[in-house]
Design a protein around this motif. Structure first.
Motif, PDB file in Angstrom:
ATOM      1  N   ASN A 131      -0.255   7.559  -8.752  1.00  0.00           N
ATOM      2  CA  ASN A 131      -0.809   6.453  -9.537  1.00  0.00           C
ATOM      3  C   ASN A 131      -0.022   5.157  -9.440  1.00  0.00           C
ATOM      4  OD1 ASN A 131      -2.911   8.081 -10.616  1.00  0.00           O
ATOM      5  ND2 ASN A 131      -1.398   9.036 -11.941  1.00  0.00           N
ATOM      6  N   ALA A 132       1.063   5.159  -8.690  1.00  0.00           N
ATOM      7  CA  ALA A 132       1.909   3.967  -8.583  1.00  0.00           C
ATOM      8  C   ALA A 132       1.343   2.974  -7.569  1.00  0.00           C
ATOM      9  CB  ALA A 132       3.327   4.382  -8.171  1.00  0.00           C
ATOM     10  N   LEU A 133       1.786   1.728  -7.689  1.00  0.00           N
ATOM     11  CA  LEU A 133       1.531   0.734  -6.654  1.00  0.00           C
ATOM     12  C   LEU A 133       2.635   0.902  -5.618  1.00  0.00           C
ATOM     13  CD1 LEU A 133       0.897  -2.419  -8.899  1.00  0.00           C
ATOM     14  CD2 LEU A 133      -0.806  -0.868  -7.917  1.00  0.00           C
ATOM     15  N   HIS A 134       2.269   0.992  -4.358  1.00  0.00           N
ATOM     16  CA  HIS A 134       3.250   1.180  -3.287  1.00  0.00           C
ATOM     17  C   HIS A 134       3.268  -0.043  -2.386  1.00  0.00           C
ATOM     18  CE1 HIS A 134       4.149   5.429  -4.026  1.00  0.00           C
ATOM     19  NE2 HIS A 134       2.909   5.472  -4.479  1.00  0.00           N
ATOM     20  N   PHE A 135       4.462  -0.340  -1.878  1.00  0.00           N
ATOM     21  CA  PHE A 135       4.662  -1.502  -1.032  1.00  0.00           C
ATOM     22  C   PHE A 135       5.424  -1.076   0.215  1.00  0.00           C
ATOM     23  CE2 PHE A 135       4.536  -2.560  -5.474  1.00  0.00           C
ATOM     24  CZ  PHE A 135       3.570  -3.548  -5.525  1.00  0.00           C
ATOM     25  N   VAL A 136       5.002  -1.607   1.353  1.00  0.00           N
ATOM     26  CA  VAL A 136       5.686  -1.317   2.611  1.00  0.00           C
ATOM     27  C   VAL A 136       6.015  -2.640   3.288  1.00  0.00           C
ATOM     28  CG1 VAL A 136       5.510  -0.247   4.895  1.00  0.00           C
ATOM     29  CG2 VAL A 136       4.524   0.906   2.909  1.00  0.00           C
ATOM     30  N   ALA A 137       7.259  -2.743   3.775  1.00  0.00           N
ATOM     31  CA  ALA A 137       7.694  -3.917   4.541  1.00  0.00           C
ATOM     32  C   ALA A 137       7.677  -3.539   6.017  1.00  0.00           C
ATOM     33  CB  ALA A 137       9.093  -4.338   4.122  1.00  0.00           C
ATOM     34  N   TYR A 138       7.146  -4.437   6.830  1.00  0.00           N
ATOM     35  CA  TYR A 138       7.045  -4.247   8.274  1.00  0.00           C
ATOM     36  C   TYR A 138       7.901  -5.290   8.974  1.00  0.00           C
ATOM     37  CZ  TYR A 138       2.885  -1.680   6.795  1.00  0.00           C
ATOM     38  OH  TYR A 138       2.026  -0.803   6.180  1.00  0.00           O
ATOM     39  N   ASP A 139       8.543  -4.889  10.062  1.00  0.00           N
ATOM     40  CA  ASP A 139       9.330  -5.843  10.839  1.00  0.00           C
ATOM     41  C   ASP A 139       8.406  -6.649  11.752  1.00  0.00           C
ATOM     42  OD1 ASP A 139       8.765  -4.245  13.079  1.00  0.00           O
ATOM     43  OD2 ASP A 139      10.815  -3.490  13.275  1.00  0.00           O
ATOM     44  N   GLU A 140       8.998  -7.495  12.604  1.00  0.00           N
ATOM     45  CA  GLU A 140       8.195  -8.377  13.467  1.00  0.00           C
ATOM     46  C   GLU A 140       7.359  -7.604  14.488  1.00  0.00           C
ATOM     47  OE1 GLU A 140      12.039  -7.617  15.511  1.00  0.00           O
ATOM     48  OE2 GLU A 140      11.555  -8.287  13.504  1.00  0.00           O
ATOM     49  N   ASN A 141       7.675  -6.333  14.720  1.00  0.00           N
ATOM     50  CA  ASN A 141       6.889  -5.503  15.640  1.00  0.00           C
ATOM     51  C   ASN A 141       5.813  -4.695  14.931  1.00  0.00           C
ATOM     52  OD1 ASN A 141       8.484  -6.262  17.901  1.00  0.00           O
ATOM     53  ND2 ASN A 141      10.067  -4.834  17.197  1.00  0.00           N
ATOM     54  N   GLY A 142       5.726  -4.849  13.615  1.00  0.00           N
ATOM     55  CA  GLY A 142       4.738  -4.102  12.849  1.00  0.00           C
ATOM     56  C   GLY A 142       5.193  -2.696  12.484  1.00  0.00           C
ATOM     57  N   THR A 143       6.475  -2.430  12.631  1.00  0.00           N
ATOM     58  CA  THR A 143       7.031  -1.118  12.301  1.00  0.00           C
ATOM     59  C   THR A 143       7.411  -1.072  10.824  1.00  0.00           C
ATOM     60  OG1 THR A 143       7.919  -0.945  14.537  1.00  0.00           O
ATOM     61  CG2 THR A 143       8.846   0.534  12.879  1.00  0.00           C
ATOM     62  N   PRO A 144       6.992  -0.044  10.083  1.00  0.00           N
ATOM     63  CA  PRO A 144       7.404   0.076   8.687  1.00  0.00           C
ATOM     64  C   PRO A 144       8.905   0.310   8.600  1.00  0.00           C
ATOM     65  CG  PRO A 144       5.579   1.580   9.190  1.00  0.00           C
ATOM     66  CD  PRO A 144       6.078   1.026  10.487  1.00  0.00           C
ATOM     67  N   VAL A 145       9.597  -0.511   7.792  1.00  0.00           N
ATOM     68  CA  VAL A 145      11.054  -0.415   7.704  1.00  0.00           C
ATOM     69  C   VAL A 145      11.572  -0.287   6.266  1.00  0.00           C
ATOM     70  CG1 VAL A 145      11.423  -1.634   9.881  1.00  0.00           C
ATOM     71  CG2 VAL A 145      11.357  -2.926   7.728  1.00  0.00           C
ATOM     72  N   ALA A 146      10.696  -0.464   5.288  1.00  0.00           N
ATOM     73  CA  ALA A 146      11.136  -0.387   3.895  1.00  0.00           C
ATOM     74  C   ALA A 146       9.936  -0.091   3.002  1.00  0.00           C
ATOM     75  CB  ALA A 146      11.789  -1.692   3.466  1.00  0.00           C
ATOM     76  N   THR A 147      10.241   0.427   1.832  1.00  0.00           N
ATOM     77  CA  THR A 147       9.189   0.749   0.881  1.00  0.00           C
ATOM     78  C   THR A 147       9.704   0.595  -0.549  1.00  0.00           C
ATOM     79  OG1 THR A 147       7.545   2.424   0.283  1.00  0.00           O
ATOM     80  CG2 THR A 147       9.719   3.220   0.886  1.00  0.00           C
ATOM     81  N   ALA A 148       8.776   0.465  -1.484  1.00  0.00           N
ATOM     82  CA  ALA A 148       9.093   0.405  -2.912  1.00  0.00           C
ATOM     83  C   ALA A 148       7.855   0.870  -3.667  1.00  0.00           C
ATOM     84  CB  ALA A 148       9.445  -1.019  -3.335  1.00  0.00           C
ATOM     85  N   ARG A 149       8.060   1.264  -4.916  1.00  0.00           N
ATOM     86  CA  ARG A 149       6.900   1.610  -5.742  1.00  0.00           C
ATOM     87  C   ARG A 149       7.078   1.033  -7.133  1.00  0.00           C
ATOM     88  NH1 ARG A 149       7.144   8.078  -7.398  1.00  0.00           N
ATOM     89  NH2 ARG A 149       8.689   7.786  -9.048  1.00  0.00           N
ATOM     90  N   LEU A 150       5.954   0.741  -7.757  1.00  0.00           N
ATOM     91  CA  LEU A 150       5.910   0.245  -9.128  1.00  0.00           C
ATOM     92  C   LEU A 150       4.975   1.157  -9.906  1.00  0.00           C
ATOM     93  CD1 LEU A 150       6.739  -1.964 -11.182  1.00  0.00           C
ATOM     94  CD2 LEU A 150       4.713  -3.253 -10.429  1.00  0.00           C
ATOM     95  N   CYS A 151       5.550   1.878 -10.863  1.00  0.00           N
ATOM     96  CA  CYS A 151       4.773   2.830 -11.652  1.00  0.00           C
ATOM     97  C   CYS A 151       3.987   2.117 -12.746  1.00  0.00           C
ATOM     98  CB  CYS A 151       5.703   3.882 -12.252  1.00  0.00           C
ATOM     99  SG  CYS A 151       6.516   4.905 -11.005  1.00  0.00           S
ATOM    100  N   GLN A 152       3.032   2.834 -13.308  1.00  0.00           N
ATOM    101  CA  GLN A 152       2.150   2.269 -14.332  1.00  0.00           C
ATOM    102  C   GLN A 152       2.896   1.794 -15.580  1.00  0.00           C
ATOM    103  OE1 GLN A 152      -1.197   1.725 -13.848  1.00  0.00           O
ATOM    104  NE2 GLN A 152      -0.696   2.340 -11.759  1.00  0.00           N
ATOM    105  N   ASP A 153       4.077   2.349 -15.837  1.00  0.00           N
ATOM    106  CA  ASP A 153       4.864   1.928 -16.998  1.00  0.00           C
ATOM    107  C   ASP A 153       5.829   0.793 -16.670  1.00  0.00           C
ATOM    108  OD1 ASP A 153       6.692   3.305 -15.456  1.00  0.00           O
ATOM    109  OD2 ASP A 153       7.347   4.655 -17.055  1.00  0.00           O
TER     110      ASP A 153
END
Length: 152
Positions: free
Chosen positions: A43-65
């Motif tokens: 149920n969380a909001l998820h975020f992915v950071a991509y580098d200049e090649n479009g490769t996923p390199v980082a992530t974070a989540r924000l929960c409903q609370d």
């Protein structure tokens, strides 16, 4: 290095999120997989950071609370810029979704640094995956994200 950050759906984008978090939290920090991946992911909001090649390199989540966490950055990309960009993006999304504040479960060594960014202690020190932590809270409108780094 510029990063592109996107909010993603757990159901269709959980593979890159799992790979990054597993590498950082399970393998590097020895967090049990059963603790790292929990029911809140659904149920969380998820975020992915991509580098200049479009490769996923980082992530974070924000929960409903409002709990911001699971910020994981692959070793070659750990720099103040990516942490600042992720936090800014999450704060914009949190504000757009109506969150008034966000909170983090901070390792004790980092509490003072987060207080300088606008966070305040909330509740008692507790253990999470064998690590003592303090929950900190900050109004979305007051959170200072730059320069910002996260330490596990």
């Amino acid at each position: 290095m510029p990063y592109r950050i996107h909010q993603v759906d757990w159901g269709s984008q959980d593979s890159p999120i799992r790979q990054i978090r597993e590498r950082v939290f399970v393998f590097e920090l020895n967090i049990p997989k059963s603790v790292e991946f929990d029911e809140r992911d659904n149920n969380a909001l998820h975020f992915v950071a991509y580098d200049e090649n479009g490769t996923p390199v980082a992530t974070a989540r924000l929960c409903q609370d409002g709990l911001l966490g699971r910020i994981a950055v692959l070793p070659d990309h750990r720099n103040p810029s990516i942490y600042t960009e992720i936090l800014k993006y999450v704060l914009i999304n949190a504000s757009n979704c109506g969150f008034k504040s966000i909170c983090i479960n901070c390792v004790l060594d980092e509490v003072e640094r987060f207080k300088q960014k606008g966070f305040s202690p909330c509740g008692c020190v507790f253990m999470e995956a064998g690590i003592p932590r303090q929950r900190l809270e900050c109004p979305v409108s007051r959170c200072d994200s730059s320069p910002f780094t996260m330490v596990h």
